[in-house]
Design a protein around this motif. Sequence first.
Motif, mmCIF file in Angstrom:
data_model
loop_
_atom_site.group_PDB
_atom_site.id
_atom_site.type_symbol
_atom_site.label_atom_id
_atom_site.label_comp_id
_atom_site.label_asym_id
_atom_site.label_seq_id
_atom_site.Cartn_x
_atom_site.Cartn_y
_atom_site.Cartn_z
ATOM 1 N N SER A 14 -21.962 69.737 60.366
ATOM 2 C CA SER A 14 -21.844 70.413 61.647
ATOM 3 C C SER A 14 -21.153 69.471 62.617
ATOM 4 O O SER A 14 -21.489 68.291 62.688
ATOM 5 N N THR A 28 -21.329 69.841 65.753
ATOM 6 C CA THR A 28 -22.099 69.880 66.983
ATOM 7 C C THR A 28 -23.582 69.885 66.633
ATOM 8 O O THR A 28 -23.960 70.252 65.527
ATOM 9 N N LYS A 29 -24.420 69.474 67.558
ATOM 10 C CA LYS A 29 -25.861 69.524 67.323
ATOM 11 C C LYS A 29 -26.313 70.974 67.378
ATOM 12 O O LYS A 29 -25.732 71.792 68.070
ATOM 13 N N TYR A 31 -29.379 73.820 65.171
ATOM 14 C CA TYR A 31 -30.558 74.015 64.337
ATOM 15 C C TYR A 31 -30.196 74.930 63.181
ATOM 16 O O TYR A 31 -29.531 75.952 63.365
ATOM 17 N N ASP A 60 -33.382 70.379 62.291
ATOM 18 C CA ASP A 60 -32.544 69.913 63.395
ATOM 19 C C ASP A 60 -31.248 69.349 62.828
ATOM 20 O O ASP A 60 -31.282 68.538 61.905
ATOM 21 N N LEU A 61 -30.127 69.764 63.358
ATOM 22 C CA LEU A 61 -28.828 69.245 62.940
ATOM 23 C C LEU A 61 -28.427 68.120 63.884
ATOM 24 O O LEU A 61 -27.557 68.258 64.720
ATOM 25 N N LYS A 62 -29.101 66.984 63.748
ATOM 26 C CA LYS A 62 -28.832 65.826 64.594
ATOM 27 C C LYS A 62 -27.632 65.042 64.089
ATOM 28 O O LYS A 62 -26.853 64.525 64.856
ATOM 29 N N ASP A 63 -27.536 64.930 62.784
ATOM 30 C CA ASP A 63 -26.430 64.212 62.162
ATOM 31 C C ASP A 63 -25.347 65.209 61.777
ATOM 32 O O ASP A 63 -25.591 66.403 61.676
ATOM 33 N N LYS A 64 -24.164 64.725 61.533
ATOM 34 C CA LYS A 64 -23.073 65.613 61.136
ATOM 35 C C LYS A 64 -23.309 66.228 59.759
ATOM 36 O O LYS A 64 -22.893 67.336 59.494
ATOM 37 N N PHE A 82 -26.032 67.443 56.653
ATOM 38 C CA PHE A 82 -27.410 67.840 56.424
ATOM 39 C C PHE A 82 -27.564 68.326 54.989
ATOM 40 O O PHE A 82 -26.606 68.727 54.343
ATOM 41 N N LYS A 104 -33.047 75.545 70.821
ATOM 42 C CA LYS A 104 -34.459 75.670 70.453
ATOM 43 C C LYS A 104 -35.247 75.878 71.742
ATOM 44 O O LYS A 104 -35.225 75.031 72.629
#
Length: 142
Positions: free
Chosen positions: A50, A52-53, A55, A78-82, A84, A107
């Motif tokens: 992703s 962008t950040k 979910y 959570d898509l915190k990192d690029k 997953f 969220k």
Amino acid sequence: MKFKKIYFPIFFILFIYCNSFSQEQKQFNVNVTYDFDTGVPVSLAVYGKSETKGYLGISIYSAVVTDLKTEGKHLQIDLKDKKFSHTIELGEYFYNGSFEIAIWGKKVPKSECQLQDCYWCKTNGFHLDELLGYSSGFLFWK
């Protein structure tokens, strides 16, 4: 003995118009892999990246589900990192069932929820909002 993997790339591209009428592009790349053992789907792997950040919401249902909210297995990542990756073991309950994958932008905690009688906030303490991408599929086997 594992026989094969089936690979389904799913691409989500979203264009959002900002207040200044400029255009911002957000791109998501989600891959779904089924892992089979003796012709039976034993796991579902969801992975990708992703820009962008956000979910990732994953829901898996058996073939006999009658209520998508209260039945099935629901996961939120959570898509915190690029990049997953998440693998879900299926088990017999999910054979011939289905799955949904969605990418969300926001969220919403229960304390900020504006939805009357929100099932997700009541059950999980939050709900996801701002749908950015969606895909679904079936878990068939013979």
